[in-house]
Each structure stands twice: as structure tokens, then as C-alpha cells.
Design an enzyme around this catalytic site. Structure first.
Site, short mmCIF file in Angstrom:
data_model
loop_
_atom_site.label_atom_id
_atom_site.label_comp_id
_atom_site.label_asym_id
_atom_site.label_seq_id
_atom_site.Cartn_x
_atom_site.Cartn_y
_atom_site.Cartn_z
N PHE A 45 0.84 -1.50 0.03
CA PHE A 45 -0.11 -0.13 -0.04
C PHE A 45 0.86 1.31 0.09
O PHE A 45 1.72 1.27 0.96
CB PHE A 45 -0.81 -0.03 1.23
N GLU A 46 0.65 2.27 -0.89
CA GLU A 46 1.56 3.45 -0.95
C GLU A 46 0.47 4.49 -1.19
O GLU A 46 -0.66 4.42 -1.08
CB GLU A 46 2.40 3.16 -2.41
N GLY A 47 1.14 5.62 -1.49
CA GLY A 47 0.26 6.96 -1.49
C GLY A 47 -0.39 7.27 -0.37
O GLY A 47 0.07 7.20 0.65
#
Length: 603
Positions: free
Chosen positions: A389-391
Site C-alpha cells: 500500500f502506497e500513496g
């Protein structure tokens, strides 16, 4: 930003005259009282560097200065306001004046922990040196206050000099006696329980492992975790109060038991992890599953992505022929996965990536996540799941301040979903995570929006997920790339580009660290067999690539305590699991440089 101006102070002579008229024979400020006041700030002119101060983004300069030969220069960056602080011993129920000279925009000078009303003053714009001053009175039981200066987010560097705190000096007292009765309790492959006798007058205890202070606790027992199997350790404890730290206790030793392979993960002692561009080519060319060399122990299929940010509905689409002309058929792909697994390799679906934002805001989205991910795992016969999971996938609500007891729905629902998947597939289910440094190590300085708000709510947001799943987690491989400078446990900023960054970032995971600087809220260390170092495979793969020689230096330092450079690690971890890279495709593009270096190092 709007701040109220400090009230103008009445002239001192007016106060003295009024007091003299009110009480015959007494003065408002006697010569004896003046004599008792002193400047309590240590190194307020920064002539001895940053001695006495704890600073973020700060250094000393010789120009411009207000007095003497040095001054502080501190530069806010991102979620950092470049705070510089020190704690001073004071007397209860006493009056103090804090003053200093500053240059820059939105420069603050203040005091906290006063026991009454914390104070600050600030200069909105000071192109040249400007004096700031404020006063406060300590509470009836206050013996220590923190004085500080800081700038504002994104406004550029500020300068401070000649900071003073005048008032009656506090009673420093004596450090407590050394603790006695230090003994070991339960010993496992990765932990040792310790207990000792209480010490009168102690407010806490510092615990030492092999001569290095590793944590401070208030109780008379603790369990040291994150240790290496079959390894001897020496422990000591010192008692602490406001006056300082006692002598250390007698030493006790303990040897951890023989370790397993990491919770039944089936991984080799040292593993090579890589992402395979299974749904796109990304300029590196498509690599068929059957063509992945045997050196790769964990193959993460990139990526499963949601139908919408909040749906929780994850889909995995294989690379189309138009983009990947040499892509294999579904049947060939599944057969190649089975062949890898027969050879002892693990193949996982990785969820998220740069474009796959996932926010499980509702219980319905959580349940959809579980069912859709299960469908992908079952269809391709996969070994587990990687969370990338990024951003803005993970962020913390303003009232969510304790990583051990999260309240934010996207955090709570993700934890619940992952525990459900782990329970569904059993002990052999492989669970890995690949967060960015912003979501993990930055938590040493900042956690969520912070006590006063204004911080990025994503700061440290992976910590509650990692902590809640640490008993189920097979591997954590933080992305030590595409990162800004991060403060390590030495309170220095470390930047990408060499072994130092990987050493400092990994040491934090294996040592543990106080979250947002709170010594009473420590993120416990992970086991070394749970940690791999994330690196780009080549200069094409991402910012932060380092040469094979620097990779080897990082591994030498962390596993053997050689080639460490200027950073002193808090242990030696020969059981460190290995390396992760983005990506297998980019490594193939660069003639397998990353893989060859791993093979040469671990054999």
C-alpha cells in the site's frame, strides 16, 4: 497562519514602585532575588555545536551570528518544523523569563511542560536579528521544563542565537542507587524476559544489552525481543531519575534457544525477494514466470489493484499481448507457478503499488477485500499475499495516537482482513509487507497529525498494521528507495545513495524505536528472520540504487558488524533474512547484477 501578539509588559520601574507603595519596607525584586536568578539554558549561544540541544534539521553556522562565533541554522522539511529543544531543571512555583534572538519567517520560541500555561512567542518575519521574549511561572510540582525553537513547514531555514532562560535554578538532587536482583525469566529463540528489584527514588530504568542502552521502561521488568536464535546476550539495568542515571547493575547473561525458519514460512535462512511485472512491462520487458532464475525465493506478482479506491474489490489482470508480446498463456503461467513451488519457491500476489490505492473505509469493503483476494490466491494457487500500500492508502485520523490501539477505519479494517486471510489459509500462509520509509521509520519523529495537528496523517501509518500482525508476518521489506532523508536512532538524518541509509533504516526495525519520540511508547523490534532490505535492482528501477559494493557493506555491517562506517548499530543480526528488490524484470534488464551479488554473498 494567525497568532495573537504577546501582551506588552509594563515598565519594571512601575511594578517596583507599586509594590513599594503597597508593602512598606519590601521591594518587588530584591538584590538577593536577583542574585539567585541564573541563565539555565545550556549552550544557548550554540558555541559548542548542538551540545545540550536535540534538533531536527539543525546545524551550527559561523554566519550570520548574533553574538559569539556560532548560531543555530535549522531547516524545516516536509512534515518537519525543524524543532530544536532542551530540557532544563527548574524550581516549582517560580517565575522565569525566556528570551533569544532569531532570524527568518515564522520562527517560534517557547516553553512546554511548565505545569501552568505553556508559552511561546514568534516572529512572523525577521530579515535581521530580532529579540523574542516571554515569561512563565512553573506549577507547584514542576521541576523540569522544555525550551524550544522551531520554524514552520515549508518556509525555509531560520536562525537562532543567544537563547537564555533566567530564573532560580532547580535542585538537581542525586541519581538513584544501582538496581539489584537482575534475573532472567523465560527465554525463547528471539526473546529474553528480565526482572529486577525496585529502587527508591527511581522514575524509570534504562536497559542495556551487550553494553548498549536499548530501551527505557518504568516497570521493574521487561522482555527483550528481536533477538537472534542460539546467541548469547549480556544484560544490565540502571535506575533513572531527574538527576541522572545510576551505575549499572551486575550483568546477567542468557542464550536464546535454537530458532525455526520463521514461523513455518518454508523460506531458506537467507532469501532473495523480487517483484515480477506480471500485469505490465514498464520499459524493462516482460519476463515469463518459467524464465525467473532459481535464485529468487519469493516472487511477488505485481500487482493486484482495486476496481475503485474504496471498493476493496481487488483484481489481477495479466499483461496483455499488445504490451507484452512474449506473454505466456494462463495455463502456462499457472504451470510455471506450480513448478516454482515444487522447487521450494513462494509465489505471492502483491496488492497496491504506485497506482493501486486501497482504502478499506467500511466493513463491507473489508469483506470484499478478503473474498476478492482469496479468489486470486485460489485461482493461481498462490502461497500468500504481499501488502504494498502506497500513496494515500493508509493514513491516521486526528484522534488516533496510539499505534498499539488503532482506531482509524482503514487501519482497523486492513488488520482484520489480513488476520482473516491468515486464519483461512493457516500457518503456511506467507504474509509480507513493503511499506515506504515515510510510513515506518519516519514514525520515530512523527506519528499521524501529531499532538498539535498540522503533520501529514500518513506519517508512521504502517506501524499499527505491522505491530498487530507481527506474530503472523513472514517478512517486512521496507522500500529503502524513493525516500527523503530519514532520522535514524543516532538522531541524524540519513539519505539514500549508500550503505549508510540501509544500515540505519534496518537497525531501526531490528532495535525498535520510540514512536514520535515518546520513550513510553516504543515500537518493539522485529525478529531478524522477519526483515529483508528493500533496494532498487538498477538505476532504471528507482531512486536510491546503490552499487553491489555498497550492498555488501550494508550486509557486512548488519550481520557481522564490519564495514559500518560512521553509524553504530545496536546489535549484530546474522539471521537477517535477506534482500528484496524492485524488480526481477529490471534486474534481468541489467544482466542480473543484483541477483549475482546476492548469490555471491550468501552462497
Amino acid at each position: 497562519m494567525e497568532r495573537s501578539r504577546p501582551l506588552a509588559r509594563r515598565p519594571l520601574v512601575t511594578l517596583i514602585t507599586a509594590a513599594a507603595l503597597a508593602v512598606s519596607g519590601m521591594t518587588a525584586l530584591s538584590s538577593a532575588a536577583r542574585a539567585a536568578d541564573a541563565d539555565l539554558a545550556r549552550n544557548g549561544g550554540f558555541e559548542s555545536g548542538l551540545d545540550g540541544w536535540t534538533c531536527t534539521g539543525g546545524t551550527t553556522v559561523t554566519s550570520p551570528v548574533h553574538g559569539g562565533t556560532s548560531a543555530l541554522k535549522a531547516t524545516p522539511a516536509g512534515a518537519d518544523n525543524a524543532r530544536c529543544a532542551q530540557t532544563v531543571t527548574v524550581r516549582p512555583d517560580s517565575q522565569y523569563t525566556l528570551s533569544g534572538h532569531v532570524r527568518g519567517t515564522y520562527v517560534h520560541l517557547g516553553a512546554s511542560g511548565t505545569g501552568t500555561t505553556d508559552v511561546f512567542t514568534w516572529a512572523q518575519s525577521a530579515p535581521d536579528w530580532q529579540r523574542l521574549t516571554t515569561t512563565f511561572r512553573t506549577g507547584p510540582s514542576t521541576t523540569r521544563v522544555t525550551i524550544y525553537t522551531h520554524g514552520w513547514y515549508g518556509t525555509g531555514a531560520y536562525h537562532a542565537d543567544d537563547i537564555s532562560l533566567t530564573g532560580p535554578g532547580g535542585e538537581t538532587g542525586q541519581p538513584p542507587a544501582a538496581p539489584g536482583g537482575l534475573t532472567t525469566g523465560s527465554v525463547t529463540s528471539s526473546s529474553v524476559a528480565l526482572s529486577w528489584s525496585p529502587v527508591p527514588g527511581a522514575t524509570g530504568y534504562a536497559v542495556y544489552r551487550d553494553g548498549t542502552k536499548v530501551r527505557t521502561v518504568t516497570a521493574t521488568s521487561t522482555t527483550m525481543t528481536g533477538l537472534t536464535p542460539s546467541t548469547a546476550y549480556a544484560f544490565q539495568v540502571a535506575a533513572v531519575n531527574d538527576a541522572g542515571e545510576s551505575a549499572r547493575s551486575a550483568t546477567v547473561t542468557a542464550t536464546t534457544t535454537e530458532g525455526s525458519d520463521g514461523g513455518g514460512s518454508g523460506l531458506p535462512a537467507h532469501a532473495l525477494v523480487g517483484y515480477l511485472h506480471a500485469s505490465f512491462a514498464n520499459g524493462s520487458g516482460y519476463t515469463r514466470m518459467a524464465d525467473v532464475p532459481d535464485s529468487w525465493d519469493v516472487i511477488d506478482l505485481a500487482f493486484g489493484e482495486p476496481t475503485s479506491v474504496t471498493s476493496g474489490d481487488i483484481r489481477f489482470e495479466r499483461c496483455p499481448v499488445a504490451e507484452c508480446p512474449n506473454v505466456e498463456s494462463d495455463a502456462e503461467f499457472k504451470a510455471a507457478i506450480k513448478a516454482k513451488q515444487a522447487a521450494g519457491k513462494k509465489v505471492l500476489i502483491s496488492i497496491g503499488g504506485q497506482n493501486g490505492q486501497v482504502r478499506l473505509t467500511t466493513a463491507a469493503a473489508r469483506d470484499t477485500f478478503v473474498s476478492s483476494v482469496s479468489k486470486i490466491i485460489d485461482e493461481y494457487g498462490l502461497d500468500g499475499l504481499d501488502i504494498d500500500f502506497e500513496g494515500h492508502s493508509l493514513s491516521l485520523d486526528a484522534d488516533d495516537t496510539d499505534f498499539k490501539n488503532p482506531k482509524t477505519p482503514v487501519i482497523v479494517n486492513l488488520i482484520s482482513a489480513l488476520k482473516t486471510l491468515k486464519a483461512k489459509y493457516g500457518d503456511d500462509f506467507v504474509l509480507t509487507m513493503a511499506p515506504e520509509t515515510f510510513f515506518v521509520q519516519l514514525g520515530y519523529q512523527y506519528y499521524g497529525t501529531g499532538k498539535w495537528g498540522g503533520q501529514d496523517p500518513r506519517a508512521g501509518a504502517y506501524l499499527p498494521v505491522i505491530h498487530a500482525l507481527r506474530d503472523d508476518l513472514t517478512l517486512l521489506h521496507v522500500q529503502d528507495y524513493n525516500s527523503g532523508p530519514i532520522m535514524g536512532l543516532d538522531n541524524q538524518y540519513h539519505s539514500m545513495g549508500g550503505a549508510d541509509f540501509h544500515i540505519a533504516m534496518t537497525d531501526m526495525l531490528l532495535t525498535g524505536f520510540p514512536v514520535a519520540g515518546d520513550a513510553g511508547n516504543v515500537f518493539p523490534p522485529l525478529r531478524p528472520d522477519q526483515v529483508a532490505i528493500g533496494m532498487p535492482a538498477s538505476t532504471n528501477a528507482g531512486n536510491g540504487h546503490v552499487s553491489p559494493a555498497e550492498v555488501t557493506k550494508a550486509l557486512n555491517c548488519l550481520t557481522e558488524k564490519t564495514d559500518c562506517g560512521s553509524y553504530a548499530t545496536h546489535g549484530t543480526w546474522p539471521a537477517l533474512r535477506g534482500l528484496m528488490t524492485w524488480s526481477i524484470n529490471w534486474d534481468r534488464y541489467s544482466n542480473w547484477e543484483f541477483q549475482k551479488n546476492f548469490d555471491a554473498y550468501f552462497g
